[in-house]
Design an enzyme around this catalytic site. Structure first.
Site, mmCIF file in Angstrom:
data_model
loop_
_atom_site.group_PDB
_atom_site.id
_atom_site.type_symbol
_atom_site.label_atom_id
_atom_site.label_comp_id
_atom_site.label_asym_id
_atom_site.label_seq_id
_atom_site.Cartn_x
_atom_site.Cartn_y
_atom_site.Cartn_z
ATOM 1 C CG HIS A 192 -0.933 8.690 4.722
ATOM 2 N ND1 HIS A 192 -1.198 9.636 3.766
ATOM 3 C CD2 HIS A 192 -1.562 7.555 4.315
ATOM 4 C CE1 HIS A 192 -1.960 9.095 2.816
ATOM 5 N NE2 HIS A 192 -2.179 7.830 3.126
ATOM 6 C CG ASP A 224 -2.074 0.989 1.056
ATOM 7 O OD1 ASP A 224 -1.844 2.101 0.540
ATOM 8 O OD2 ASP A 224 -3.205 0.651 1.448
ATOM 9 C CG HIS A 268 -7.381 -0.361 5.957
ATOM 10 N ND1 HIS A 268 -6.508 0.040 4.972
ATOM 11 C CD2 HIS A 268 -7.600 0.721 6.740
ATOM 12 C CE1 HIS A 268 -6.200 1.332 5.165
ATOM 13 N NE2 HIS A 268 -6.852 1.761 6.222
ATOM 14 C CG ASP A 308 1.708 -7.495 17.732
ATOM 15 O OD1 ASP A 308 0.589 -7.909 18.079
ATOM 16 O OD2 ASP A 308 2.193 -6.422 18.123
ATOM 17 C CD GLU A 316 -2.099 -7.401 22.215
ATOM 18 O OE1 GLU A 316 -2.807 -7.679 21.220
ATOM 19 O OE2 GLU A 316 -0.893 -7.120 22.124
ATOM 20 C CD GLU A 369 -3.156 -3.485 2.621
ATOM 21 O OE1 GLU A 369 -3.237 -2.325 2.233
ATOM 22 O OE2 GLU A 369 -3.909 -3.959 3.498
ATOM 23 C CB SER A 420 -6.080 2.330 -0.319
ATOM 24 O OG SER A 420 -4.805 2.869 -0.155
HETATM 25 ZN ZN LIG Z 1 -3.044 6.181 2.034
#
Ligand SMILES: [Zn+2]
EC number: 3.1.3.1
Length: 576
Positions: free
Chosen positions: A393, A112, A223, A358, A287, A384, A162
């Site tokens: 960003h 992405d 997402h 994770d 968690e 992804e 996206s």
């Molecule tokens: Zn973006």
């Protein structure tokens, strides 16, 4: 030079006086090399110098020294470059024999926001992480034989998002920005423009053809990118019903998490983040018990994990997991369906990852392929690297580039577990970012380092990496911030930008498509982004075009082609 800086850097200022004399070879030597260490040490030393006691002149001096001394010895011999090019030529000639096998498996890696400048910078970073200068190193994706460019615009946007792009490269149809799994007849946020305009994805086509299917992402599983694989939504932000306007709810539109569980009930593998969207409002997270933002969001009171489990056939083994330990102890041979949600929202950046709770992207991909490849009909897997985009960003180039390096590791992992004979692998991006690097940096310069000169206008140093816009825009005392006063190699350093924006924006130029395996050569030029799933479907004999598959299957799979079969039979006299 301000007083504060003079005090802080007085040591280096003393050294500068010595540097005002000519830069002799000996001086370069003493500046760059420790007597017992190789040249590879020099960039690190330069970086340390830059960060600790920099003056613009010193940077310039070191830069000049480096350009003279940093050329690897073998590269000075023309034979090296000729042999390297000849080898590449031989490899290219072999590609004239096209791989027209039927693709049993399709793996799509989607970085992405992974524009071409990001790929190059990540390549250098990967090399430097292995103590090389970096520029000459090769990413796993660099080794793919076929590369194309993808035009990323959305039907209503020159610079895309996206969601519209995911609809293009998964469903084969260009769409409006902000919408997933619907045609351009659907307007963002307008629920009542959804019905009748749904478009299906290659994941759906693969499922219909009897393949196993999987989605692995580092973002939340609902997402934009993953959602176009299974959902139809006028707005990418409708993660759960909590995020939807009452009008859309009353018109009957469903949130994306709901659609994940209900639309295609037998997706074999789903991994990523996004727990909170699966649970009733205010349900405590497993968690982060004390974190209110991690709590369940659903207004309809549904527990989508329970619903997901209830849809699975009794004799099949379905597992819901939420941490890395559970993932690593799974026996893939006894797991038919896996839902792994490792964070309430998006997963952590690779650089910040908690190695107990994770999993890395490569670990998720490894488990996904083990589970999916049990199906003799093959599989489709969407992977992804979703947080490359987030790093950019935020203006945090180091976070973004380490995300790419991890995705590249996953690409290598997948390559080790599959064969180009029967697996088509495509690596691409949805869109680019206004990320760049430049400044005539010398060979082997830390990718997070400074350009070797100061600005001839404001007389201040600058980092090679810069953004066109974003949160890194900083003015101190009416002037551009002096980067030598800050730790620009920090994981969360925000590179300078030309225009202040809280969130750096996407870029509008084409992105690369890397392909290997059956029919990879069909990705060969400058294509509209929605062409990509048509190629993948054609290669796998699923979806719309299947006429060519009848003849391909005659020759068996992997297919040497009917002509070769004919030639093989000739000596036996079978045909005459
Ligand atoms: Zn973006």
């Amino acid at each position: 030079m301000g007083r504060r800086r003079q005090q802080r850097f007085s040591d280096s200022d003393n050294r500068d006086q010595g540097l005002e004399h000519q830069l002799t070879a000996d001086y370069c030597q003493s500046l760059l090399f420790h007597p017992h260490q190789s040249y590879l040490w020099a960039p690190e030393r330069k970086q340390v110098l830059e960060r600790t006691m920099i003056s613009p002149f010193l940077v310039l001096a070191i830069g000049t020294c480096l350009t003279n001394s940093l050329v690897p010895e073998k590269e000075k011999d023309p034979k090296y470059w000729r042999a390297q090019a000849q080898q590449t030529l031989q490899n290219a000639l072999r590609l004239q024999k096209l791989n027209t096998n039927v693709a049993k498996n399709i793996i799509m890696f989607l970085g992405d926001g992974m524009g071409v400048s990001t790929v190059t910078a990540a390549r250098i970073l990967k090399g430097q992480l292995h103590n090389s200068p970096g520029e000459e190193s090769r990413l796993e994706m660099d080794k793919f034989p076929f590369v194309a460019l993808s035009k990323t615009y959305n039907t209503n946007a020159q610079v895309p998002d996206s969601a519209g792009t995911a609809t293009a490269y998964l469903c084969g149809v260009k769409a409006n920005e902000g919408t997933v799994g619907v045609s351009a007849a659907t307007q963002r946020t307008q629920c009542n423009t959804t019905q009748g305009n749904e478009v299906t994805s290659i994941l759906h086509w693969a499922k219909e053809a009897g393949k196993s299917v999987g989605i692995v992402t580092t973002t939340r599983v609902n997402h934009a990118t993953p959602s176009a694989a299974y959902a139809h939504s006028a707005d990418r932000d409708w993660y759960s019903d909590n995020e939807m306007p009452s009008e859309a709810l009353s018109q009957g539109c469903k949130d994306i998490a709901y659609q994940l569980v209900h639309n295609i009930k037998d997706i074999e593998v789903i991994m990523g983040g996004g727990r909170k969207y699966m649970f009733p409002k205010n349900r405590t997270d497993v968690e982060y018990e004390m974190d209110e933002k991690a709590r369940g969001t659903r207004l309809d009171g549904l527990n989508l994990i329970d619903i997901w489990k209830s849809f699975k056939p009794r004799h099949k083994h379905s597992h819901y997991i939420w941490n890395r330990t559970e993932l690593l102890t799974l026996d893939p041979y006894t797991v038919d369906y896996l839902l792994g949600l490792f964070e309430p929202g998006d997963m952590q950046y690779e650089l910040n990852r908690n190695n107990v709770t994770d999993p890395s992207l490569s670990e998720m991909v490894e488990m996904a392929i083990k589970i999916l490849s049990k199906n003799p009909e093959g599989f489709f897997l969407l992977v992804e690297g979703g947080r490359i985009d987030h790093g950019h960003h935020e203006g945090k180039a180091k976070q973004a580039l380490h995300e790419v390096v991890e995705m590249d590791r996953a690409i290598g992992q997948a390559g080790d577990m599959t064969s180009q004979e029967d697996t088509l692998t495509v690596v691409t991006a949805d869109h680019s970012h206004v990320f760049t690097f430049g400044g005539y940096t010398p060979r082997g310069n830390s990718i997070f380092g400074l350009a070797p000169m100061v600005s001839d206008t404001d007389k201040k140093p600058f980092t090679a990496i810069l953004y066109g816009n974003g949160p890194g825009y900083k003015v101190v005392g009416g002037e551009r911030e002096n980067v030598s006063m800050v730790d620009y190699a920090h994981n969360n350093y925000q590179a300078q930008s030309a225009v202040p924006l809280r969130h750096e924006t996407h870029g509008g130029e084409d992105v690369a498509v890397f392909a290997k395996g059956p029919m990879a050569h069909l990705l060969h030029g400058v294509h509209e982004q929605n062409y990509i799933p048509h190629v993948m479907a054609y290669a796998a004999c699923i979806g719309a075009n299947r006429d060519h598959c009848a003849s391909a299957s005659l020759a068996g799979s992997p297919s040497p082609g009917p002509l070769l079969l004919l030639l093989a039979l000739l000596p036996l006299g079978i045909l005459f």
